[in-house]
Design a protein around this motif. Structure first.
Motif, PDB file in Angstrom:
ATOM      1  N   SER A 110     -35.954  70.847  69.293  1.00  0.00           N
ATOM      2  CA  SER A 110     -35.744  69.427  68.976  1.00  0.00           C
ATOM      3  C   SER A 110     -36.655  68.946  67.851  1.00  0.00           C
ATOM      4  O   SER A 110     -36.333  67.986  67.141  1.00  0.00           O
ATOM      5  CB  SER A 110     -35.965  68.568  70.226  1.00  0.00           C
ATOM      6  OG  SER A 110     -37.286  68.729  70.721  1.00  0.00           O
ATOM      7  N   LYS A 111     -37.807  69.613  67.648  1.00  0.00           N
ATOM      8  CA  LYS A 111     -38.732  69.217  66.586  1.00  0.00           C
ATOM      9  C   LYS A 111     -38.190  69.562  65.198  1.00  0.00           C
ATOM     10  O   LYS A 111     -38.750  69.135  64.189  1.00  0.00           O
ATOM     11  CB  LYS A 111     -40.089  69.885  66.794  1.00  0.00           C
ATOM     12  CG  LYS A 111     -40.822  69.409  68.043  1.00  0.00           C
ATOM     13  CD  LYS A 111     -42.158  70.103  68.201  1.00  0.00           C
ATOM     14  CE  LYS A 111     -42.885  69.631  69.455  1.00  0.00           C
ATOM     15  NZ  LYS A 111     -44.182  70.332  69.647  1.00  0.00           N
ATOM     16  N   GLN A 112     -37.119  70.343  65.158  1.00  0.00           N
ATOM     17  CA  GLN A 112     -36.519  70.711  63.875  1.00  0.00           C
ATOM     18  C   GLN A 112     -35.446  69.721  63.433  1.00  0.00           C
ATOM     19  O   GLN A 112     -34.843  69.894  62.374  1.00  0.00           O
ATOM     20  CB  GLN A 112     -35.895  72.107  63.962  1.00  0.00           C
ATOM     21  CG  GLN A 112     -36.905  73.225  64.163  1.00  0.00           C
ATOM     22  CD  GLN A 112     -36.220  74.559  64.372  1.00  0.00           C
ATOM     23  OE1 GLN A 112     -36.095  75.057  65.483  1.00  0.00           O
ATOM     24  NE2 GLN A 112     -35.745  75.132  63.279  1.00  0.00           N
ATOM     25  N   LEU A 113     -35.238  68.696  64.224  1.00  0.00           N
ATOM     26  CA  LEU A 113     -34.206  67.707  63.921  1.00  0.00           C
ATOM     27  C   LEU A 113     -34.852  66.329  63.802  1.00  0.00           C
ATOM     28  O   LEU A 113     -35.505  65.859  64.731  1.00  0.00           O
ATOM     29  CB  LEU A 113     -33.151  67.707  65.026  1.00  0.00           C
ATOM     30  CG  LEU A 113     -31.835  66.999  64.714  1.00  0.00           C
ATOM     31  CD1 LEU A 113     -31.089  67.718  63.598  1.00  0.00           C
ATOM     32  CD2 LEU A 113     -30.970  66.927  65.961  1.00  0.00           C
ATOM     33  N   LEU A 114     -34.682  65.701  62.649  1.00  0.00           N
ATOM     34  CA  LEU A 114     -35.264  64.384  62.397  1.00  0.00           C
ATOM     35  C   LEU A 114     -34.161  63.333  62.389  1.00  0.00           C
ATOM     36  O   LEU A 114     -33.144  63.501  61.711  1.00  0.00           O
ATOM     37  CB  LEU A 114     -35.985  64.373  61.047  1.00  0.00           C
ATOM     38  CG  LEU A 114     -36.999  65.493  60.793  1.00  0.00           C
ATOM     39  CD1 LEU A 114     -37.593  65.357  59.394  1.00  0.00           C
ATOM     40  CD2 LEU A 114     -38.094  65.487  61.853  1.00  0.00           C
TER      41      LEU A 114
END
Length: 207
Positions: A15-19
């Motif tokens: 999820s940290k790869q999606l902004l």
């Protein structure tokens, strides 16, 4: 539709790869032209599999994609299409190999141009393409935009130094173009076709 797409994307990446925050999206909404268009989300791939999985989902849900290097271009190539997913290659930034015998470097698209120049210089080699944004621009962006620079008159532009590419196509499939030999003349020259295509034909994953 887009929310369902995001839910599926979150199943295959961290999820940290999606902004998705407004502040984050604003940073990816423009390039050096100062033209602006807000994307729906930004994806920061770290591996080939992640990139291909997300591209397959984009194809399935009919989500447009805008690839991005450092956003230093002056042609609007990194300005997102309305409602698109920006794919930033900033985390795919490894110099994979420098072959000092055959004078070939293998790099990921997010490698900063000046970093590659410095790395090969340490081995008494020279990478000529030198766009004015070399300190921040990426190799993938240079290839996608067909970048040149002051030395182009004598040494040529980026296109003249790309021997092969790994490309992710719109359906998520992977193709390899060119090769490690300069005289690679069989079939169509897909490497030169992809160079300066501004991401319209596929996404550069390796050069």
């Amino acid at each position: 539709m887009f929310e369902k797409f995001i839910n599926e994307v979150e199943k295959v990446i961290d999820s940290k790869q999606l902004l998705t925050s407004k502040e984050a999206l604003l940073a990816y909404s423009l390039d050096a032209t100062r033209l602006k268009s807000m994307p729906k989300a930004v994806f920061l791939p770290e591996t080939s599999k992640q990139l291909r999985d997300v591209i397959r989902l984009c194809n399935e849900f009919s989500i447009s994609v805008t690839p991005r290097g450092s956003g230093t271009g002056l042609s609007g190539g990194a300005v997102p299409a309305k409602g698109s997913l920006v794919i930033s290659f900033s985390r795919m930034n490894s110099i994979l190999n420098i072959d000092t015998i055959n004078l070939i470097a293998e790099v990921e698209p997010g490698v900063i141009t000046a970093n590659l120049q410095e790395e090969v210089s340490d081995q008494s080699l020279f990478y000529p393409p030198d766009p004015s944004s070399a300190a921040v621009s990426t190799i993938g962006g240079n290839i996608a935009e067909g970048a040149g620079g002051p030395k182009a008159l004598k040494y040529g532009v980026t296109r003249d130094y790309v021997m092969g590419l790994e490309i992710v196509l719109p359906d998520g499939s992977l193709i390899r173009t060119g090769g490690s030999t300069y005289k690679n003349v069989s079939g169509y020259d897909l490497t030169r076709l992809m160079t300066a295509s501004e991401g319209s034909l596929g996404l550069i994953m390796k050069a």
